[in-house]
Design a protein around this motif. Sequence first.
Motif, PDB file in Angstrom:
ATOM      1  N   GLU A 292       0.839  -1.206   0.000  1.00 19.74           N
ATOM      2  CA  GLU A 292       0.000   0.000   0.000  1.00 19.74           C
ATOM      3  C   GLU A 292       0.870   1.250   0.000  1.00 19.74           C
ATOM      4  N   ASN A 293       2.035   1.135   0.637  1.00 18.44           N
ATOM      5  CA  ASN A 293       2.921   2.287   0.763  1.00 18.44           C
ATOM      6  C   ASN A 293       3.688   2.586  -0.529  1.00 18.44           C
ATOM      7  N   LEU A 294       3.504   1.754  -1.561  1.00 18.39           N
ATOM      8  CA  LEU A 294       4.201   1.973  -2.828  1.00 18.39           C
ATOM      9  C   LEU A 294       3.428   2.881  -3.780  1.00 18.39           C
ATOM     10  N   LYS A 295       2.176   3.114  -3.479  1.00 18.75           N
ATOM     11  CA  LYS A 295       1.366   3.935  -4.372  1.00 18.75           C
ATOM     12  C   LYS A 295       1.961   5.339  -4.486  1.00 18.75           C
ATOM     13  N   ARG A 296       1.983   5.829  -5.691  1.00 17.52           N
ATOM     14  CA  ARG A 296       2.528   7.142  -6.054  1.00 17.52           C
ATOM     15  C   ARG A 296       4.056   7.180  -6.070  1.00 17.52           C
ATOM     16  N   LYS A 297       4.703   6.030  -5.864  1.00 15.58           N
ATOM     17  CA  LYS A 297       6.156   5.977  -6.037  1.00 15.58           C
ATOM     18  C   LYS A 297       6.469   5.882  -7.535  1.00 15.58           C
ATOM     19  N   LYS A 298       7.680   6.306  -7.900  1.00 12.11           N
ATOM     20  CA  LYS A 298       8.083   6.303  -9.303  1.00 12.11           C
ATOM     21  C   LYS A 298       9.276   5.379  -9.493  1.00 12.11           C
TER      22      LYS A 298
ATOM     23  N   LEU B 253       4.982  -3.762 -11.466  1.00 14.53           N
ATOM     24  CA  LEU B 253       5.091  -2.571 -10.622  1.00 14.53           C
ATOM     25  C   LEU B 253       3.805  -1.753 -10.640  1.00 14.53           C
ATOM     26  N   LYS B 254       3.204  -1.635 -11.802  1.00 12.92           N
ATOM     27  CA  LYS B 254       1.954  -0.867 -11.890  1.00 12.92           C
ATOM     28  C   LYS B 254       0.840  -1.524 -11.092  1.00 12.92           C
ATOM     29  N   GLU B 255       0.875  -2.850 -10.981  1.00 22.05           N
ATOM     30  CA  GLU B 255      -0.153  -3.569 -10.222  1.00 22.05           C
ATOM     31  C   GLU B 255      -0.129  -3.207  -8.743  1.00 22.05           C
ATOM     32  N   VAL B 256       1.025  -2.748  -8.234  1.00 22.13           N
ATOM     33  CA  VAL B 256       1.101  -2.349  -6.817  1.00 22.13           C
ATOM     34  C   VAL B 256       1.144  -0.828  -6.683  1.00 22.13           C
ATOM     35  N   GLY B 257       0.760  -0.117  -7.736  1.00 22.17           N
ATOM     36  CA  GLY B 257       0.588   1.320  -7.647  1.00 22.17           C
ATOM     37  C   GLY B 257       1.784   2.170  -8.000  1.00 22.17           C
ATOM     38  N   VAL B 258       2.866   1.569  -8.500  1.00 23.70           N
ATOM     39  CA  VAL B 258       4.074   2.317  -8.849  1.00 23.70           C
ATOM     40  C   VAL B 258       3.976   2.782 -10.303  1.00 23.70           C
ATOM     41  N   SER B 259       4.252   4.050 -10.543  1.00 20.48           N
ATOM     42  CA  SER B 259       4.308   4.533 -11.922  1.00 20.48           C
ATOM     43  C   SER B 259       5.682   4.192 -12.502  1.00 20.48           C
TER      44      SER B 259
END
Length: 308
Positions: free
Chosen positions: A153-159, A184-190
């Motif tokens: 959850e803490n990975l969202k908005r990370k690049k 990576l996109k599946e866990v919210g990372v761009s």
Amino acid sequence: MADMVDISGKIPTSRTTTAEGRIVLRANTVKAIREKTLPKGDAVTIAKLAATSAVKSTSTIIPLCHPLPIESIKVDVLTEKESVTVRVSVSSVAKTGVEMEALTGVMAALLNIWDVAKQLEKDETGNYPTTRIEGLRVVEKRVSGAPKHHTTENLKRKKAAVLTVSSSRNLKTDEGGALIEKLLKEVGVSVKRELVTDDAELIRKSALKLLKRVNILIVTGGTGIGNKDVTPEALETLFEKRLDGFGQAFTQLSMGDVGSSAILSRSCAGIINRKPVFLIPGSPKACHLALTQLIIPQLAHILTELVR
């Protein structure tokens, strides 16, 4: 449709489940169990062995269950006047719970008690008018979760940047890089993807440029032992700190897929400019292994440690 749930992005945590159930028997059958006089043997010992075996085999009995590393199994068999209760506690450090393992253990134990005791339970017609299994339930479930900042959850908005090193592929034909981007996109990372040829200086310049814009860098390709494989030479000298456990763990996991050929990979990881950098092979299978088993499960934890 019957698909196993994808738990690749979850963090292993300590999990314990206790389940129970009981079998209703005649009073004289329970007495024989207590006194260990049943013709087939000691029902309590047989039940405990059956439960232990079933817990370890749950994923083969229940096809959509994940095979889990079982840390401990505790089986209690309690006799009452006209019933026997079985309670099974199962513990594991895993990405999913052990409810099915505990329930399967209870059922296996109860069925084995029925089997051992059936000679005393049959009526004159060979039927079982009063024997029954009932009350199967989960008594308690405990999860000692990872700290919140360790979860995906803490990975969202990370690049992140994926830098593919190859002189033979382009971004359209780079299956490994595309797979990394997807995971990576599946866990919210761009994700930003780039490709560079097998040139140490170009690899170094591209990596440093990308690290100015992202939190994470994954470099795929060029980690073998061929003349053109120069990714470690290009970047290892920039490591402020090494994550030696990454390469060791990746080699160990790879042994299951490619056998002793795993030692030919020079996968490694380290910190550059206070950001994690992972160097992994270019094959899609290796990329999937590295991302799902090592990088994604620990990425939030690594990022948290780097800002302390």
